[in-house]
Design an enzyme around this catalytic site. Sequence first.
Site, PDB file in Angstrom:
ATOM      1  N   ASP A 104       0.850  -1.188   0.000  1.00  0.00           N
ATOM      2  CA  ASP A 104       0.000   0.000   0.000  1.00  0.00           C
ATOM      3  C   ASP A 104       0.886   1.238   0.000  1.00  0.00           C
ATOM      4  O   ASP A 104       1.809   1.346   0.807  1.00  0.00           O
ATOM      5  CB  ASP A 104      -0.904  -0.014   1.240  1.00  0.00           C
ATOM      6  CG  ASP A 104      -2.044   0.990   1.118  1.00  0.00           C
ATOM      7  OD1 ASP A 104      -2.406   1.359  -0.014  1.00  0.00           O
ATOM      8  OD2 ASP A 104      -2.568   1.396   2.166  1.00  0.00           O
ATOM      9  N   HIS A 111      -3.768  13.999   0.917  1.00  0.00           N
ATOM     10  CA  HIS A 111      -3.953  13.089   2.057  1.00  0.00           C
ATOM     11  C   HIS A 111      -2.753  13.164   3.005  1.00  0.00           C
ATOM     12  O   HIS A 111      -2.918  13.310   4.222  1.00  0.00           O
ATOM     13  CB  HIS A 111      -4.148  11.656   1.556  1.00  0.00           C
ATOM     14  CG  HIS A 111      -4.149  10.633   2.647  1.00  0.00           C
ATOM     15  ND1 HIS A 111      -5.177  10.537   3.573  1.00  0.00           N
ATOM     16  CD2 HIS A 111      -3.243   9.686   2.995  1.00  0.00           C
ATOM     17  CE1 HIS A 111      -4.907   9.562   4.427  1.00  0.00           C
ATOM     18  NE2 HIS A 111      -3.748   9.029   4.107  1.00  0.00           N
ATOM     19  N   GLU A 176     -10.234   3.796   3.973  1.00  0.00           N
ATOM     20  CA  GLU A 176      -9.376   4.556   3.061  1.00  0.00           C
ATOM     21  C   GLU A 176      -9.814   4.193   1.648  1.00  0.00           C
ATOM     22  O   GLU A 176      -9.774   3.019   1.268  1.00  0.00           O
ATOM     23  CB  GLU A 176      -7.894   4.223   3.289  1.00  0.00           C
ATOM     24  CG  GLU A 176      -7.411   4.688   4.666  1.00  0.00           C
ATOM     25  CD  GLU A 176      -5.901   4.674   4.837  1.00  0.00           C
ATOM     26  OE1 GLU A 176      -5.222   3.904   4.127  1.00  0.00           O
ATOM     27  OE2 GLU A 176      -5.410   5.437   5.681  1.00  0.00           O
ATOM     28  N   GLU A 178      -9.235   3.894  -2.113  1.00  0.00           N
ATOM     29  CA  GLU A 178      -8.003   3.765  -2.891  1.00  0.00           C
ATOM     30  C   GLU A 178      -8.281   3.042  -4.214  1.00  0.00           C
ATOM     31  O   GLU A 178      -9.320   2.393  -4.377  1.00  0.00           O
ATOM     32  CB  GLU A 178      -6.959   2.933  -2.109  1.00  0.00           C
ATOM     33  CG  GLU A 178      -6.732   3.450  -0.683  1.00  0.00           C
ATOM     34  CD  GLU A 178      -5.490   2.876  -0.025  1.00  0.00           C
ATOM     35  OE1 GLU A 178      -4.675   2.245  -0.730  1.00  0.00           O
ATOM     36  OE2 GLU A 178      -5.347   3.073   1.202  1.00  0.00           O
ATOM     37  N   ASP A 210      -9.098   0.239   2.255  1.00  0.00           N
ATOM     38  CA  ASP A 210      -8.055  -0.164   3.203  1.00  0.00           C
ATOM     39  C   ASP A 210      -8.534   0.222   4.606  1.00  0.00           C
ATOM     40  O   ASP A 210      -8.205   1.280   5.136  1.00  0.00           O
ATOM     41  CB  ASP A 210      -6.750   0.558   2.829  1.00  0.00           C
ATOM     42  CG  ASP A 210      -5.639   0.303   3.823  1.00  0.00           C
ATOM     43  OD1 ASP A 210      -5.673  -0.741   4.489  1.00  0.00           O
ATOM     44  OD2 ASP A 210      -4.742   1.162   3.935  1.00  0.00           O
ATOM     45  N   ARG A 214      -7.492   3.623  13.560  1.00  0.00           N
ATOM     46  CA  ARG A 214      -6.576   4.750  13.801  1.00  0.00           C
ATOM     47  C   ARG A 214      -5.959   4.743  15.184  1.00  0.00           C
ATOM     48  O   ARG A 214      -4.834   5.225  15.368  1.00  0.00           O
ATOM     49  CB  ARG A 214      -7.331   6.074  13.597  1.00  0.00           C
ATOM     50  CG  ARG A 214      -7.901   6.260  12.219  1.00  0.00           C
ATOM     51  CD  ARG A 214      -6.838   6.222  11.161  1.00  0.00           C
ATOM     52  NE  ARG A 214      -7.414   6.427   9.837  1.00  0.00           N
ATOM     53  CZ  ARG A 214      -6.749   6.187   8.709  1.00  0.00           C
ATOM     54  NH1 ARG A 214      -5.507   5.733   8.733  1.00  0.00           N
ATOM     55  NH2 ARG A 214      -7.333   6.394   7.546  1.00  0.00           N
ATOM     56  N   GLN A 217      -3.255   2.085  15.089  1.00  0.00           N
ATOM     57  CA  GLN A 217      -2.196   2.578  14.197  1.00  0.00           C
ATOM     58  C   GLN A 217      -1.353   3.667  14.870  1.00  0.00           C
ATOM     59  O   GLN A 217      -0.116   3.647  14.791  1.00  0.00           O
ATOM     60  CB  GLN A 217      -2.864   3.134  12.927  1.00  0.00           C
ATOM     61  CG  GLN A 217      -1.891   3.648  11.869  1.00  0.00           C
ATOM     62  CD  GLN A 217      -2.625   4.314  10.689  1.00  0.00           C
ATOM     63  OE1 GLN A 217      -3.853   4.300  10.623  1.00  0.00           O
ATOM     64  NE2 GLN A 217      -1.881   4.865   9.768  1.00  0.00           N
ATOM     65  N   LYS A 230      -3.862  -2.062  10.289  1.00  0.00           N
ATOM     66  CA  LYS A 230      -4.233  -2.161   8.885  1.00  0.00           C
ATOM     67  C   LYS A 230      -4.490  -3.595   8.438  1.00  0.00           C
ATOM     68  O   LYS A 230      -5.181  -3.817   7.433  1.00  0.00           O
ATOM     69  CB  LYS A 230      -3.081  -1.631   8.020  1.00  0.00           C
ATOM     70  CG  LYS A 230      -2.733  -0.195   8.252  1.00  0.00           C
ATOM     71  CD  LYS A 230      -3.672   0.687   7.475  1.00  0.00           C
ATOM     72  CE  LYS A 230      -3.144   2.109   7.394  1.00  0.00           C
ATOM     73  NZ  LYS A 230      -3.979   2.917   6.504  1.00  0.00           N
ATOM     74  N   THR A 234      -8.623  -5.867   4.153  1.00  0.00           N
ATOM     75  CA  THR A 234      -8.560  -4.922   3.031  1.00  0.00           C
ATOM     76  C   THR A 234      -9.560  -5.427   2.002  1.00  0.00           C
ATOM     77  O   THR A 234      -9.436  -6.565   1.536  1.00  0.00           O
ATOM     78  CB  THR A 234      -7.147  -4.881   2.411  1.00  0.00           C
ATOM     79  OG1 THR A 234      -6.194  -4.606   3.431  1.00  0.00           O
ATOM     80  CG2 THR A 234      -7.058  -3.831   1.315  1.00  0.00           C
ATOM     81  N   THR A 321      -4.687   6.393   0.271  1.00  0.00           N
ATOM     82  CA  THR A 321      -5.932   7.147   0.320  1.00  0.00           C
ATOM     83  C   THR A 321      -5.944   8.249  -0.729  1.00  0.00           C
ATOM     84  O   THR A 321      -4.995   9.016  -0.840  1.00  0.00           O
ATOM     85  CB  THR A 321      -6.092   7.800   1.702  1.00  0.00           C
ATOM     86  OG1 THR A 321      -5.927   6.786   2.682  1.00  0.00           O
ATOM     87  CG2 THR A 321      -7.445   8.457   1.844  1.00  0.00           C
ATOM     88  N   GLU A 335      -9.661  12.339   7.928  1.00  0.00           N
ATOM     89  CA  GLU A 335      -9.600  13.691   7.353  1.00  0.00           C
ATOM     90  C   GLU A 335     -10.975  14.357   7.340  1.00  0.00           C
ATOM     91  O   GLU A 335     -11.105  15.535   7.654  1.00  0.00           O
ATOM     92  CB  GLU A 335      -9.073  13.632   5.923  1.00  0.00           C
ATOM     93  CG  GLU A 335      -7.651  13.147   5.807  1.00  0.00           C
ATOM     94  CD  GLU A 335      -7.369  12.686   4.392  1.00  0.00           C
ATOM     95  OE1 GLU A 335      -6.986  13.515   3.567  1.00  0.00           O
ATOM     96  OE2 GLU A 335      -7.560  11.489   4.096  1.00  0.00           O
TER      97      GLU A 335
HETATM   98 MN    MN Z   1      -4.039   2.792   2.812  1.00  0.00          MN
END
Ligand code: MN
Length: 386
Positions: A104, A111, A176, A178, A210, A214, A217, A230, A234, A321, A335
């Site tokens: 990834d 982003h 996310e 993507e 994805d 948070r 992470q 993560k 996915t 992202t 975000e």
């Molecule tokens: Mn990602």
Amino acid sequence: MTDFGRTVLPYGSFVRPGETRARVGVGVGAAVLDLTAAAGDIVPEHAALFAGGTLDALLGAGPDVWHDVRAALLAWAEEADASTLEPAADVDLVLPFTVADYVDFYASEHHATNVGRIFRPDGDALTPNWKHLPIGYHGRAGTVVPSGTPVRRPQGQARRPDGTIGFGPSERLDIEAEIGFIVGTPSRLGDPVPVEDFDRHVFGICVVNDWSARDIQAWEYVPLGPFLGKSFATSVSPWVVPLAALDGARVDPPARDPEPLPYLRDAEPWALDLELIVSINGTAVSRAPFAGMYWTGAQMLAHLTVNGASLRTGDLFASGTVSGPEPDQRGSLLEMSWNGTQPLELADGTSRAFLLDGDHVTIAATARLADGSRLALGEVHGEVTA
Ligand code: MN
């Protein structure tokens, strides 16, 4: 179900109700062509590629075969009688290929800047390396799941607001939006793949969610990057759109400053004019533009292999992202809600900072052609469970 028209002709893998055997499908309008059954008539010289029921054999067959098969399908689709097809809603779309390695990236400047501002408010938004190389990490191929797979809220360690270390279900579950690139042609260990060979190795794209925890992470990512925040899931769209279907959506990438090293310079433009529409429980919350991504898929591939790392058929690398410059063009809740400080309003009157159990997330992609028309590229969806 997406209506793909008759020129996108995405490939997937499906199982009929009451059957266990997977078949290769082609999306025609809002229906599915059973290519495992029809290949003997449409592409007899390559029919064996579709017997296995997944895209693996086609991916490994290389660009000349990809071209021949697509040309035969385009000619067939012009004349096809839709009554011979089955509605996509009547079949179960499964993971279309065996995922080899998963990488990834982090290729949207908007982003990366937003994340930098949120997590490092006192420092530079972008790290010093960001404009010199496409930053990425190796993810977990075995937890790439097809669209529709429920996503169980992960558990893990996180630092609580009072500074203590807690353990439990993530309280900051995020998405996310993507684009994923799927490698067909492998490469030899030790041989970098140059930017100009992108479309000889990459077969097509899919839409990727994805999923990201948070809180897990934020506690784990220094110094080695994302890990358990993560790797729990996915999601990928079930339809793989061949790169050849996106010729009309290719545009010039944004200007790069500073100029990247020679191995990352664009040979020809591989920015793609795509849009990702993110919806939560039916409310569209973002429309993220892909054309402005700082690094293209061709540059990601060149960087991924510049050290001599080899490619395998089925490798998946995702863009990171996709976020645009505007507040309604952001591809993550981190975000959109600015780390939870500005919750979003949904159509049902509720608000969200991060995902709640039962939330249903859909990310749908379209491509814009030079004449302004749009191609549907499919979608990835999933529901959060406790
Ligand atoms: Mn990602």
